[in-house]
Design a protein around this motif. Structure first.
Motif, short mmCIF file in Angstrom:
data_model
loop_
_atom_site.label_atom_id
_atom_site.label_comp_id
_atom_site.label_asym_id
_atom_site.label_seq_id
_atom_site.Cartn_x
_atom_site.Cartn_y
_atom_site.Cartn_z
N LEU A 27 31.28 124.88 32.03
CA LEU A 27 31.14 123.34 31.66
C LEU A 27 30.87 122.75 31.19
O LEU A 27 30.96 121.48 30.98
CB LEU A 27 32.12 123.01 32.69
N ASP A 28 29.13 122.42 31.74
CA ASP A 28 28.27 121.77 31.47
C ASP A 28 27.66 121.78 30.18
O ASP A 28 26.50 120.95 30.69
CB ASP A 28 27.59 120.70 32.64
N GLY A 29 27.80 122.76 30.25
CA GLY A 29 26.76 123.26 28.70
C GLY A 29 25.93 124.49 28.79
O GLY A 29 24.99 124.54 28.52
N THR A 30 25.19 124.14 30.63
CA THR A 30 24.49 125.21 31.33
C THR A 30 24.81 126.73 30.84
O THR A 30 26.60 127.30 31.81
CB THR A 30 24.68 125.11 32.40
N PRO A 31 24.39 127.78 30.46
CA PRO A 31 24.49 129.10 30.68
C PRO A 31 25.23 129.49 31.93
O PRO A 31 24.26 129.67 32.74
CB PRO A 31 24.00 129.72 29.81
N GLU A 32 26.84 130.15 31.74
CA GLU A 32 26.52 130.81 33.24
C GLU A 32 27.15 132.35 33.12
O GLU A 32 27.98 132.94 31.77
CB GLU A 32 27.20 130.55 34.12
N TRP A 33 27.19 133.61 33.56
CA TRP A 33 27.68 135.15 33.76
C TRP A 33 28.84 134.55 34.08
O TRP A 33 29.41 133.99 35.23
CB TRP A 33 26.78 135.62 34.38
N VAL A 34 29.66 135.53 33.31
CA VAL A 34 31.09 135.65 33.53
C VAL A 34 31.72 136.77 33.78
O VAL A 34 30.97 137.19 32.94
CB VAL A 34 31.77 135.14 32.68
N LEU A 35 33.04 136.99 33.82
CA LEU A 35 33.82 138.33 33.92
C LEU A 35 34.00 138.89 32.32
O LEU A 35 34.10 137.59 31.78
CB LEU A 35 34.46 138.94 35.21
#
Length: 156
Positions: A27-35
């Motif tokens: 949401l803040d543009g920082t990459p995160e891992w998702v299903l």
């Protein structure tokens, strides 16, 4: 206030002690891992949607093997400028799936930029979306109601 609903379908794919995840800008543009998974199109069956989304985000063909549960999320999003706030209700169907073909590859021009297998015991150390923990809890616990509570502190 504007109201919005979104139905999405996600998959928990575990193979040889590893979990398949996709990477998305948070949401803040920082990459995160998702299903892997995403929005169900109007008129699309959620089972078909998760198969389509996995192919798009990971390159894999999958077979859905079970419905684990449904996660309901209700949030208020404040908007900047002249946009009105949004009262958002998300319904997320979580399935298990088994890879049946294809080759791991990254999505181009989509909602994710990378896909990878991660050791299950390494997942808590990843920057990840809350749905990863929701999916893993559903996969591990298999609650009869298809519902788990994951507090924000477990978000990672």
């Amino acid at each position: 206030m504007r109201r919005r609903s979104r139905v999405a379908a996600y998959a928990v794919c575990v193979r040889d002690g590893q979990l398949l995840l996709a990477r998305s800008p948070g949401l803040d543009g920082t990459p995160e891992w998702v299903l892997p998974g995403g929005g169900v199109e109007h008129g699309e069956d959620p089972c078909d949607a998760v198969v389509r989304e996995l192919a798009e985000e990971t390159g894999y063909d999958v077979e859905v093997t079970a419905l684990l549960g449904v996660h309901s999320s209700h949030r208020l999003f404040a908007r900047r400028g002249l946009r009105r706030p949004v009262d958002h209700h998300g319904l997320r169907l979580v399935y298990t799936a088994r890879v049946t073909g294809g080759t791991l590859r990254f999505e181009r021009d989509g909602s994710t930029d990378m896909a990878a297998w991660h050791a299950l015991d390494a997942v808590p150390g990843l920057r990840r979306a809350r749905m990863v923990e929701v999916g893993l809890r559903l996969w591990r616990e298999r609650p009869p109601t298809g519902r788990v509570f994951v507090p924000a502190a477990e978000n990672g």
